[in-house]
Enzyme design. Sequence first.
Site, PDB file in Angstrom:
ATOM      1  N   LYS A  63       6.422  -4.240 -11.999  1.00  0.00           N
ATOM      2  CA  LYS A  63       6.119  -2.837 -11.730  1.00  0.00           C
ATOM      3  C   LYS A  63       5.017  -2.416 -12.700  1.00  0.00           C
ATOM      4  CE  LYS A  63       7.552   0.710  -9.166  1.00  0.00           C
ATOM      5  NZ  LYS A  63       8.896   1.253  -9.397  1.00  0.00           N
ATOM      6  N   HIS A  64       3.917  -1.916 -12.163  1.00  0.00           N
ATOM      7  CA  HIS A  64       2.783  -1.490 -12.981  1.00  0.00           C
ATOM      8  C   HIS A  64       2.331  -2.597 -13.936  1.00  0.00           C
ATOM      9  CE1 HIS A  64       3.004   2.442 -11.258  1.00  0.00           C
ATOM     10  NE2 HIS A  64       4.232   2.653 -11.707  1.00  0.00           N
TER      11      HIS A  64
ATOM     12  N   ASN B 164       2.496  -3.686 -27.299  1.00  0.00           N
ATOM     13  CA  ASN B 164       3.366  -4.613 -28.016  1.00  0.00           C
ATOM     14  C   ASN B 164       4.530  -5.020 -27.116  1.00  0.00           C
ATOM     15  OD1 ASN B 164       2.195  -4.755 -30.705  1.00  0.00           O
ATOM     16  ND2 ASN B 164       2.741  -2.590 -30.923  1.00  0.00           N
TER      17      ASN B 164
ATOM     18  N   HIS C  81      -3.626  -6.751 -23.325  1.00  0.00           N
ATOM     19  CA  HIS C  81      -3.954  -5.325 -23.292  1.00  0.00           C
ATOM     20  C   HIS C  81      -4.450  -4.892 -21.915  1.00  0.00           C
ATOM     21  CE1 HIS C  81      -4.246  -6.242 -27.677  1.00  0.00           C
ATOM     22  NE2 HIS C  81      -3.532  -5.135 -27.712  1.00  0.00           N
TER      23      HIS C  81
END
Length: 537
Positions: free
Chosen positions: A288-289, A431, A537
């Site tokens: 999800k996302h 993180n 990231h």
Amino acid sequence: MVTPSSVPLPDRVAVRRALVSVSDKTGVAEFAGELAKRGVDILSTGGTAKTLSDAGIKVTDVAEVTGFPEVLGGRVKTLHPMIHGGLLGVRNDPQHAAQLVEHGIESIDLLVIDLYPFEKTVASGAAFRETIEQIDIGGPAMIRAAAKNHAFVAVLVDPADYSAVLDEMSAGDGTLPIAMRKRLAAKAYARTAAYDAAISTWFAGEEEQPDKTWFSLGGRLISEMRYGENPHQKAGFYGTGMPRPGVATARQVQGKALSYNNINDTDAAYELVAEFDPERTAAVAIIKHANPCGVAEGDGLVDAYRKALACDPVSAFGGIVALNRELDAEAATAITEIFTEVIIAPGATDEAIEIVAAKKNLRLLLTDGLPDPRFAGPMVRSVAGGFLVQDRDGSVVEDCELTVATARAPSEQEWADLKFAWRVAKHVKSNAIVYVKDGATVGVGAGQMSRVDSARIAARKSADAAEAAGVPEPLTRGSVVASDAFFPFADGLMAAVDAGATAVIQPGGSMRDDEVIKAADEAGIAMVFTGVRHFRH
């Protein structure tokens, strides 16, 4: 003095003479036949000339125009002033016109051309020398010449434009307007740019120490998106032709068109599940996302799916499900019990396809293989005024030198779960904190500014999942935990211990490693260093 740059562009230009030379013969005979019916003289080369002649179309071989035969195995055939002069001559420039007459050069009004199938050759795994022979020289030169002189020449590099050109010629009494010529020229330059990018990328991959002075990237449109991440953003989905199984190469069996976010999330899901060898275990990842909300391995796909779903059943609603094995009927039935956006798998049984078909909007993608997790091809991210390029993170846990840093070593089950957790942490936004128990994630903390927060969020979500399942304690009790980067302080580690973790895997390398190791020893937990970081990231 009149110069080519000062000559006004004519609106419409008549197409009287065309050069047709293509590797992909799809539709070319029909297109050339329509040109011939309109009285267009056709020049051609080699196999294209034969294809057209066999179709009953009158063709003039380029060698008859140049007075020079194809030589060097076909490497030289159109690189001649009689061809390039016909493409580059500015018709209403007096000096150009006089020189064309002086040298007997006839103008070419339409260039129909594609390029040697370099990308397909690379995708086939061909040897170096065979691949080199598929680098087109004359084709790009002619394309660039015709596109530069779009004031008078139309250039066609895509069979998809055949019908539009014929329609425009019919509407314009055999002429083409400047708007179409400019559009075709822009497309032609985009094609040669993508072609050269494919060549340079492949060539760089053949070198141990490639020169990084320039980097090029190109691709072909797979689908145009309704919008990007948000409705006000334009977007398109492009393929590089790279022979790597995944969303860009998948066959969509059913379902509505994929959105930008669907594609991004599906790629993330499939790259994650590919970390699990299908010969060893069945594995399922729910995304999800772009972050996993559940990952598990099991005796079969349905077992793995239910374990993955248990990690965070709330977030899994409307998610992406990736499988490392062929989708079977039992797994298809389980997955379709809740709303799912996409299923991606190497294959699917006929029965499974039939079950998924009952959910008309559910996209089913089949790839015929899994991507290699060790693959280190380029990843590109734009920044203001430029872009960043890096290799993919091709590190896998099997290649890491795992070192036990604490007095207590992990148990056999902890070792298995630690390796599982490390595979997953690689694919969680930093993180990243990942709790795992018995081959399944039981808590995932992603994308937080503080590692402590990630550890606590994952534990809280584990408690929520336990409550939803009617389990008396958080699922993280007795789990192991992975951290994508080192613990800079002991607080993050202690948050995991408080959540019930009994073993930890992390890169190590902090200035305070001794402090963290001491805290682990005092808590009686095992800790393993990988020596590898997985920032994402």
